[in-house]
Enzyme design. Structure first.
Site: not given
Ligand code: ADP
Ligand code: SF4
Length: 688
Positions: A30, A169, A173, A265
């Site tokens: 992002c 994707y 979560h 991650d």
């Protein structure tokens, strides 16, 4: 010159119908710019392509209004009107010879649809992922068919926007395909629930349909979180994670594998210090598929990268944060300038920007997010103007960055630092438990300054106004930092807190200067509520102190929710036996105890302790600046500028930014600075 031992990193590799020029793969991340600031986003991605990345991905890109991430600004491909904005990115990336990838997403119950007001979808009836008064609806067969059509349509639009690689994707979560896969989110009784084959069905369909729609010219990548890092309570790489890879092994053109959720991650260096920390989870994947594999793990050192490729762990070196901290990382390796790599310190200020809904910022790379609006390039800066010399006082992050950029511009730079060691708070905070990689902020800049012939650096040189006057350097940047207050003034108390002189009162500066509290319980009072008090609590309790942690906040270090660390921090302190007193302000410090008051009821509580560590607010160190302004004939200076924490205390990222900006603005007129302050992408009022 490329060192032969790194040549494997520069071998091209096919991904389905396209070919990557080397092994550097910027995985989706992002930027907080997305669909609202497409020019800025395109410019950020273009710099990565220019810096040598073979593949440059955008960020999660919503495929439909029922995946509306408002108030967060991600990518958007709801319909064909979104194509031109994304075309800016693909064109820019292609100009520099890289492949452009798009991460299509349907976020399921991770999206609240606050703007679109569409119903929220999930495999089963359940609450929305964030605290909003809404529940998601279990998707019926018609919803699933619609979702597949939206994904197919979005893939087609992505292709016509010029993307070379199109993602399915299932990770973090945050996405429906993963939600369908996880038994604790999917209690369906139909062919999309129950057995793993059923739970994987949606992913298989999306992969097949994306390939069918765009696979002739575009590669189809699958981003998959192989492990939830919650042991037997979640998906494990050794169990269903592996089984999924086995079931779908040859279906995607590329496997982009990681762990979930996002906090795992994008783990910070404080909690996951090792480079390549995801390897134990993902290393099986290449044994199961013949398709290329990319993975991340804050990879910044070329030797480690080579060993990961040669030992068959991955085919591509994946990076989000290392590509943010240094968009030119591949180029630096290729041209033999490894020491110049600006290594990601794992602080997650970049992540925090997205979580706060603003354009991306980076501690190490102050140009990140400023490529379009300020026209900043991470490796280039305007040459100097008419002036020849500059003095920088204070070698913390602000002073070091300012000196480095001034030197790059070609000025003769003198850098004076009071302490023996250069680095200021980067070194001091870097000495605390878990923050050692923060020292790389100063390491990188000190190394750079040492390579330059036009910089004189003086440590152990506390400067007075008279010293500066005697030096007669006409351009002076004051980066003297800030010190933590000892009087208790902070968010909750605008006046000093009453205190007994018998109680030992410490500040973070005392601790970081090596002054430990006396033995006995130490009360840490955190009215700052950002990160430092939590770090100090961890530091002191691991050193054997009995720590009591009191704060007006209702959890520990609440700001660190933005860096994805809050839960880990509070868990660590609880496990260490730190006593937490939440929702209480400090009202009085007595000889042997502190008086606290409940922020709601005002009920009082006494806490016995041997010392108190106040983490409340910082005071700017402006004495030198003020004295220069007062004592000396102001005309003596052509430039006298306060920068960094001395100007406005904030994060290390802010100090670096301030030093960088001051160097860029030097010799520009105030009028020009204001005129150019930054460009904005203003919404067009005609046509939509
Ligand atoms: P910032 O984050 O703004 O860079 P820091 O507190 O990290 O601020 O760094 C400020 C640096 O300035 C410290 O290393 C400090 O020792 C140094 N410093 C402060 N006052 C003086 C002075 N009068 N002369 C030289 N160095 C100074
Ligand atoms: Fe790395 Fe911190 Fe920059 Fe993010 S902000 S890329 S974690 S240095």
């Amino acid at each position: 010159m490329l060192n032969d031992k790194y040549s494997v990193l520069f071998e091209p590799l096919k991904i389905g119908p396209v070919t990557a020029r080397n092994r550097f793969f910027q995985v989706p991340h992002c930027t907080g710019m997305g669909h609202l600031r497409p020019k800025a986003d395109a410019a950020t991605r273009a710099i990565k392509a220019e810096g040598g990345w073979a593949v440059v991905c955008n960020q999660e890109t919503e495929i439909h209004p029922s995946s509306d991430l408002t108030p967060f600004t991600e990518g958007r491909l709801w319909d064909s009107r979104d194509i031109p904005a994304l075309r800016l990115m693909t064109d820019a990336v292609h100009t520099h010879g890289a492949l452009a990838a798009v991460e299509l997403v349907h976020n399921g119950n991770h999206a609240s649809n606050l703007s679109s007001r569409a119903p929220v979808f999930a495999p089963s009836d359940m609450s929305v992922d964030s605290i909003v008064p809404k529940q998601a609806k279990a998707m019926d067969k018609a919803d699933i068919r619609a979702l597949r059509r939206w994904h197919r349509d979005a893939a087609r639009r992505a292709k016509s926007a010029g993307f070379d690689i199109i993602y399915v994707y299932a990770g973090h979560h945050m996405t429906l395909p993963q939600h369908f896969l996880l038994p604790n989110m999917n209690d369906r009784m139909d062919e999309y629930g129950g057995s793993l084959a059923n739970r994987v069905r949606l992913i298989r369909e999306l992969l097949e349909e994306t390939k069918d729609e765009v696979g002739d010219t575009c590669a189809v990548a699958f981003r998959f979180a192989v492990d939830e890092m919650s042991g037997v309570d979640g998906m494990q790489a050794s169990e269903e994670g592996r089984a999924v890879v086995e079931m779908l092994a040859e279906l995607p053109d590329l496997w982009d594998v990681n762990v979930s959720d996002w906090s795992n991650d994008s783990a910070t260096s404080r909690f996951m210090p090792n480079e390549g920390y995801q390897t134990p989870y993902i290393e099986f994947v290449k044994q199961v598929t013949t398709k290329p594999v990319v993975a991340v793990g804050r990879l910044t050192s070329p030797d480690k990268m080579v060993s990961m490729i040669k030992s068959g762990v991955v085919d591509f070196i994946g990076a989000a944060r290392p590509s943010i901290a240094d968009p030119f990382l591949p180029h630096k390796i290729q041209t033999g300038r490894i020491e110049e790599i600006r290594e990601c310190i794992g602080c997650n200020i970049c992540v925090a920007s997205d979580n706060m809904g603003m354009p991306i910022r980076c501690t190490q790379n102050p140009t990140m997010g400023e490529e379009w609006r300020r026209g900043w390039h991470p490796e280039q800066i305007e040459p100097k103007g008419k002036e020849t010399e500059a003095l920088v006082v204070g070698a913390g992050p602000a002073g070091l960055e300012c000196a480095m950029q001034l030197a790059k511009r070609g000025y003769e730079v003198t850098l004076a630092e009071a302490r023996t060691q250069l680095g200021g708070r980067a070194i001091l905070e870097g000495g605390l438990l878990g923050l050692s990689s923060w020292k790389w902020v100063s390491d990188h800049r000190i190394y750079d300054l040492q390579q330059r012939g036009n910089v004189k650096t003086f440590s152990q040189s506390p400067m007075t106004a008279q010293d500066i006057n005697d030096l007669a350097i006409p351009n002076v940047f004051i980066a003297t930092g800030a010190k933590w207050r000892r009087d208790g003034v902070g968010r909750s108390s605008r006046g000093p807190i009453q205190k007994d002189p018998q109680m030992t009162i410490l500040t973070p500066d005392d601790l970081m200067a090596g002054h430990l509290p006396p033995r006995g319980p130490v009360l840490i009072y955190d009215d700052d509520q950002i990160y430092l008090a939590g770090v100090l609590a961890d530091h002191l309790s691991s050193a054997g102190y009995e720590v009591i942690f009191a704060t007006p906040a209702t959890n520990v270090s609440p700001w660190t929710e933005n860096t994805l660390e809050q839960v880990r921090i509070q868990t660590t302190l609880i496990k260490r036996g730190v006593q937490l007193i939440l929702g209480k302000t400090l009202t009085q410090i007595n000889a042997e105890h502190a008086q606290l008051s409940c922020i709601y009821s005002k009920f009082e509580q006494h806490v016995e302790m041997a010392s108190i560590l106040l983490v409340t607010e910082r005071k700017r160190k402006t004495e030198l600046f003020d004295a220069l302004g007062e004592d000396l004939n102001h005309n003596h200076f052509k430039k006298l500028k306060l920068i960094g924490d001395a100007e406005a205390p904030g994060l290390i990222a802010d100090a670096i930014f301030s030093g960088h900006m001051a160097a860029r603005h030097f010799e520009k007129s105030q009028r020009n600075i204001e005129r150019e302050y930054f460009r904005r992408e203003i919404v067009a009022l005609e046509g939509n």
